[in-house]
Design a protein around this motif. Structure first.
Motif, short mmCIF file in Angstrom:
data_model
loop_
_atom_site.label_atom_id
_atom_site.label_comp_id
_atom_site.label_asym_id
_atom_site.label_seq_id
_atom_site.Cartn_x
_atom_site.Cartn_y
_atom_site.Cartn_z
N ASN A 120 0.83 -1.21 0.00
CA ASN A 120 0.00 0.00 0.00
C ASN A 120 0.87 1.25 0.00
O ASN A 120 0.56 2.24 -0.69
N THR A 124 1.19 4.16 -3.07
CA THR A 124 0.98 5.59 -2.83
C THR A 124 2.17 6.39 -3.32
O THR A 124 2.03 7.44 -3.95
N GLU A 131 -5.93 1.37 -3.53
CA GLU A 131 -7.07 0.77 -4.26
C GLU A 131 -6.61 0.05 -5.53
O GLU A 131 -7.32 -0.82 -6.05
N TYR A 132 -5.42 0.38 -6.03
CA TYR A 132 -4.92 -0.28 -7.24
C TYR A 132 -4.44 -1.70 -6.98
O TYR A 132 -4.20 -2.45 -7.91
N GLU A 134 -6.04 -4.21 -6.07
CA GLU A 134 -7.00 -5.21 -6.51
C GLU A 134 -7.15 -5.27 -8.03
O GLU A 134 -7.90 -6.09 -8.55
N ARG A 135 -6.47 -4.42 -8.75
CA ARG A 135 -6.65 -4.36 -10.21
C ARG A 135 -5.68 -5.31 -10.92
O ARG A 135 -4.62 -5.65 -10.41
#
Length: 244
Positions: A120, A124, A131-132, A134-135
């Protein structure tokens, strides 16, 4: 000051078949007596046309090329890599979070919670966000994928990163953003770079010193300012004229 990397009198070879049907093999020399160092905190540019030997040198430094003589001395752990095409270098069926966590699983003893926190944090820092995680790579733009590739290279805190044409597949606006990110990561993590490119304008923006390679030979090496203002070798002059 001890260098991060020393390459001395490096000669590298490929063995290739003489025909499509096998037969006698031919050993071809690609690099000829290549010597240079990379110092702590330095960005060393490597420039030359396609086929000049840049990728072969990169493979040798990474330990992917076995047929060579001379010496390659690493004064730190194995360097990490940022590739030209992040889509082909990122596992298409794994999430960004998995891609970034995997090197930490392999190279560290961090517990899962700390690995997740590191993922994480690096997302950043490269201008994306948690949030990226999970992509999938195909859900990202080219610039976003290159940010993930940079995050993957620096998350284990190497001292040397090899960047092989890292912005050549991006448009000019995104190129500038990625070059700024590489400079920011260099300062934040005290990195050294071997920055490979055919684009002298990009080299000028980011590098401290430059090696010019032609036909597997380093024909000139100098500071970026001196090389651009006072090139010595005809091939360097030719490259600079083509970049205008």
């Amino acid at each position: 000051m001890e260098p991060i990397l020393e390459v001395k009198n490096l000669n590298a070879y490929y063995t290739e078949s003489r025909s499509l049907f096998g037969g006698r093999e031919k050993r071809r020399q690609v690099l000829h007596d290549v010597s240079f160092t990379i110092n702590p905190g330095e960005t060393l540019g490597l420039v030359g046309e396609s086929g000049s030997g840049k990728t072969t040198l990169c493979r040798a430094v990474l330990g992917m090329l076995k047929d060579y003589d001379g010496s390659i001395i690493h004064h730190s752990e194995k360097p990490q890599m940022v590739f030209q095409d992040p889509f082909s270098s990122l596992n298409p069926v794994k999430t960004v979070g998995w891609i970034l966590e995997e090197p930490l699983k392999i190279q560290t003893k961090l517990p899962k919670s700390d690995r997740k926190a590191a993922v994480n944090a690096i997302l950043t820092q490269v201008g994306l966000g948690p949030e990226y995680a999970e992509r999938l790579p195909n859900e990202l733009s080219g610039g976003q994928r290159q940010r993930v590739s940079i995050a993957s290279a620096v998350i284990t805190r190497p001292r040397l990163v090899i960047a092989d044409e890292p912005v050549s597949a991006l448009d000019v606006t995104i190129q500038a953003q990625i070059l700024h990110l590489l400079a920011d990561m260099k300062q934040k993590y005290d990195l050294s770079y071997l920055f490979i490119s055919h684009d002298l304008n990009v080299i000028y923006q980011i590098c401290d010193r430059v090696l010019v390679m032609q036909h597997g030979v380093i024909v000139e090496q100098n500071t970026v300012e001196e090389l651009f203002q006072n090139p010595q070798h005809p091939y360097t002059k030719q490259l600079l004229l083509a970049a205008e």
